[in-house]
Design an enzyme around this catalytic site. Sequence first.
Site, PDB file in Angstrom:
ATOM      1  N   HIS A 176       0.768  -1.172   0.157  1.00  0.00           N
ATOM      2  CA  HIS A 176      -0.009   0.000  -0.070  1.00  0.00           C
ATOM      3  C   HIS A 176       0.969   1.203   0.030  1.00  0.00           C
ATOM      4  CE1 HIS A 176      -2.968   2.865   0.960  1.00  0.00           C
ATOM      5  NE2 HIS A 176      -3.997   1.842   0.711  1.00  0.00           N
ATOM      6  N   ASP A 228      -8.184  -4.857  -0.252  1.00  0.00           N
ATOM      7  CA  ASP A 228      -8.551  -5.886  -1.480  1.00  0.00           C
ATOM      8  C   ASP A 228      -8.393  -7.349  -1.250  1.00  0.00           C
ATOM      9  OD1 ASP A 228      -7.600  -3.238  -3.287  1.00  0.00           O
ATOM     10  OD2 ASP A 228      -9.615  -3.687  -3.022  1.00  0.00           O
TER      11      ASP A 228
END
Length: 428
Positions: free
Chosen positions: A307, A364
Amino acid sequence: MSKTATLEIDGKKYDFPLITGTENEVAIDISNLRAATEGVITLDSGFKNTGSCESAITFLDGEKGILRYRGYAIEELAQKVDFLEVAYLLIFGELPTKEQNDKFHDDIRAQSVVDEDVKKILEAFPKTAHPMGIISSLTSALTAFNPSVVNVESDVDMYNSVVKILGKMPVLVAWTMRKKQGLPLDYGDDSIGYVENILKMMFKKPNAEYKQNQIFIDALDKLLILHADHEQNCSTSTVRIVGSAHAGLFASISAGISALWGPLHGGANQAVLEMLQAIEADGGDTKKYMAKAKDKNDPFRLMGFGHRVYKNFDPRAKIIKQAADQVLNDLGIEDPILDIAKSLEKEALEDPYFVERKLYPNVDFYSGIIYRAMGIPTEMFTVMFAIGRLPGWIAQYREMRLRKEPIGRPRQLYTGATLRPFVEVDKR
Ligand code: SDX
């Protein structure tokens, strides 16, 4: 902390103000840099170190794995309120009173009908079209069916456009899924809850009575809350920059949907499931895929990991992982895909490559497992992300417009050819 940062270029010093946010983050205000230095700019590919705006909507602390919407911890919101309350909080800045919440829901229901002519646009798409491309087009088409330009200075105008898109998006999503399945394009039922209605519109069969599943309703409500906003991510920055040109709300959101489609962004939830299915088909050989992810010559990345901001666990991934366990357990589903996901996560969290780069599971990584358990087609996963992110996009667009932010127009550093004489075609 001093109030200024000093930059020295060729022996000349320039002072720039330091701005401190409410969470004690510090920014150098370089809005006068180019003028003060007669042309020097900054360069920051991917904006990894560059703030595009001040915002009061969402706070992230990537090192500590903190996420708050308007000051409320995501862990509390995911447990204590529903998605529409979170949407109201993000957009208008406060949790709604019961009356405000009931009116908000009623006003959204009143807008939950879509012009029948939109079906003609939908019919023109091949069944093979990716739903994100369809949804982006239909959202942009909403402008054609709702041509009145939104006066962002008018609270009434803004409120009406908010309830309009929150009302119509679930219909567009359900119709898109059903179009691809060759099912009739129905409406849901305005006597039931917002999330319940999304599921009913998506799954109601023309020849059978529809039975709600409270486990699915609760799981989807939580997933939508967890996806609702995430400060200046790629798709939100897209909505902001398109909106900064004073493009309308629907057109700006349509652009955000296209950005979210990318597999490095919201498209990752579909890519995660396809990756896990590939690993399963390959005999569950997670070590092979870990090696691929670490191989610089292999374009394969471990989807659902890493991320830009979180260099710790994504707090949303923790909540979604628990929800995935709960949903599969409550439904009595033994899903080998979840087992592969868990062993992949365990291996990655112990692997020096991932540990050194602080690559953790992100939002996700587990969401697709729940969507799959709910019977949502893999291609629709990112569309579900878009439904969740819609309130965040609206909130960020509204904040940007109300703050009268200037049109977004970054500079560049030119590294192309310098001046050269034109060459006639017969001399090239
Ligand atoms: C979302 O921004 C947001 O807030 C987004 C989001 C939201 O709510 O809006 O949280 C939603 O988009 C989550 C992210 C979903 N994407 C994926 O899961 C795709 C896989 N992840 C990556 O592609 C990547 O981690 C990003 C895109 C998420 C972040 O990329 P960065 O910050 O640009 O990091 P990078 O590409 O510079 O990587 C740094 C290093 C590199 O190795 P080195 O060159 O230093 O040796 O980490 C490696 C990368 O190769 N790396 C990975 C990896 N992610 C980064 N290696 C293997 N697998 C991965 N997933």
